[in-house]
Write a protein that holds these residues in place. Sequence first.
Motif, PDB file in Angstrom:
ATOM      1  N   UNK A   1      55.454  46.244  24.425  1.00 32.45           N
ATOM      2  CA  UNK A   1      55.686  45.423  23.244  1.00 32.45           C
ATOM      3  C   UNK A   1      55.898  44.005  23.776  1.00 32.45           C
ATOM      4  N   UNK A   2      54.962  43.100  23.539  1.00 28.53           N
ATOM      5  CA  UNK A   2      54.998  41.804  24.195  1.00 28.53           C
ATOM      6  C   UNK A   2      54.733  40.675  23.204  1.00 28.53           C
ATOM      7  N   UNK A   3      55.175  39.484  23.592  1.00 33.03           N
ATOM      8  CA  UNK A   3      54.916  38.280  22.814  1.00 33.03           C
ATOM      9  C   UNK A   3      54.686  37.121  23.775  1.00 33.03           C
ATOM     10  N   UNK A   4      53.749  36.249  23.406  1.00 39.76           N
ATOM     11  CA  UNK A   4      53.466  35.045  24.189  1.00 39.76           C
ATOM     12  C   UNK A   4      53.767  33.828  23.330  1.00 39.76           C
ATOM     13  N   UNK A   5      54.502  32.872  23.901  1.00 43.23           N
ATOM     14  CA  UNK A   5      54.918  31.687  23.155  1.00 43.23           C
ATOM     15  C   UNK A   5      54.565  30.427  23.952  1.00 43.23           C
ATOM     16  N   UNK A   6      54.258  29.367  23.241  1.00 41.91           N
ATOM     17  CA  UNK A   6      54.141  28.050  23.865  1.00 41.91           C
ATOM     18  C   UNK A   6      55.549  27.520  24.107  1.00 41.91           C
ATOM     19  N   UNK A   7      55.878  27.237  25.367  1.00 41.88           N
ATOM     20  CA  UNK A   7      57.262  26.918  25.736  1.00 41.88           C
ATOM     21  C   UNK A   7      57.760  25.618  25.120  1.00 41.88           C
ATOM     22  N   UNK A   8      56.869  24.669  24.890  1.00 37.26           N
ATOM     23  CA  UNK A   8      57.294  23.348  24.435  1.00 37.26           C
ATOM     24  C   UNK A   8      57.208  23.172  22.922  1.00 37.26           C
ATOM     25  N   UNK A   9      56.997  24.242  22.199  1.00 37.35           N
ATOM     26  CA  UNK A   9      56.874  24.149  20.751  1.00 37.35           C
ATOM     27  C   UNK A   9      58.208  24.471  20.085  1.00 37.35           C
ATOM     28  N   UNK A  10      58.839  23.509  19.393  1.00 36.63           N
ATOM     29  CA  UNK A  10      60.107  23.782  18.715  1.00 36.63           C
ATOM     30  C   UNK A  10      59.941  24.885  17.672  1.00 36.63           C
ATOM     31  N   UNK A  11      60.972  25.674  17.501  1.00 34.15           N
ATOM     32  CA  UNK A  11      60.912  26.788  16.561  1.00 34.15           C
ATOM     33  C   UNK A  11      61.220  26.294  15.146  1.00 34.15           C
ATOM     34  N   UNK A  12      60.294  26.510  14.226  1.00 34.53           N
ATOM     35  CA  UNK A  12      60.479  26.106  12.829  1.00 34.53           C
ATOM     36  C   UNK A  12      61.593  26.936  12.203  1.00 34.53           C
ATOM     37  N   UNK A  13      62.574  26.236  11.631  1.00 29.81           N
ATOM     38  CA  UNK A  13      63.820  26.876  11.211  1.00 29.81           C
ATOM     39  C   UNK A  13      64.212  26.459   9.804  1.00 29.81           C
TER      40      UNK A  13
END
Length: 281
Positions: free
Chosen positions: A75-87
């Motif tokens: 079970x995996x996820x890939x994220x762009x490290x420099x992208x702020x999380x929309x909250x």
Amino acid sequence: MNAYILTLSCPDRPGIVHAVSGFLFERGGNIEEAAQYNDHGTGLFFMRVQFACDQLTFEDLRAQLKAFAEPFQMDWKLHAANQPMRTVIMVSREGHCLNDLLFRWKSGLLPVEVRAVISNHRDFYQLAASYNVPFHHIPVAGSTKAQAEARQLEIVEAEGAELVVLARYMQILSNGLCQRLAGRAINIHHSFLPSFKGAKPYYQAHDRGVKLIGATAHYVTADLDEGPIIEQDVARVDHNCTVEDLTALGRDTESLVLARAVKWHSEHRVLLDGHKTVIFK
């Protein structure tokens, strides 16, 4: 180079770390941070890897990870490290956590992008406006709760929110909304769970004469104050403290605990392990 964060969990077996690092090396990836954990109770393996790579696009990496992960049942996820999380932040009439989160965000201390504030009262519309954040007043009553939650979810989805923070939003969410927000909604409860669940925990704590009060940040589930715990902290009190003293002292603890939980979640450091969490700090 493009920076990414890979998080994964799978049944434990020898060679997983070697396989993951080899996969990234073969694609020109440079690992900058890595952490792992073996849960011997469940037999699951957890890992978080932050790496840089400029040989493949995000989409190509995802496609190749899908094929790589299948034999491991990952079970995996890939994220762009420099992208702020929309909250999106939800609040009622206690604004200390909201104020703290907005300040930390604008100060660059939280890797989030606050897209909206939702409240069942109008008390903090000026605070939201001072940070140029849209404020949505959505009253909640027993007869209109379903319509109110539908509107709340509409805003969350329209803003593309990856995280919803209940910053002292003193309303119980319906089972349906909890399910729609599963894994992306964090609540702050003003007690050291599992002690003093439900309403008025400071009153409960005062009645029991506790010597420590606490705060707990946890993921929202349909079971009230039962979600997987992300962070907790305590403050010492004594017999001289009134309920008002406990409430005032607890505000600082609540704000700190919630801020740490939001930071770790938005940095993709929190992985779910059943009803518990694994946190790679």
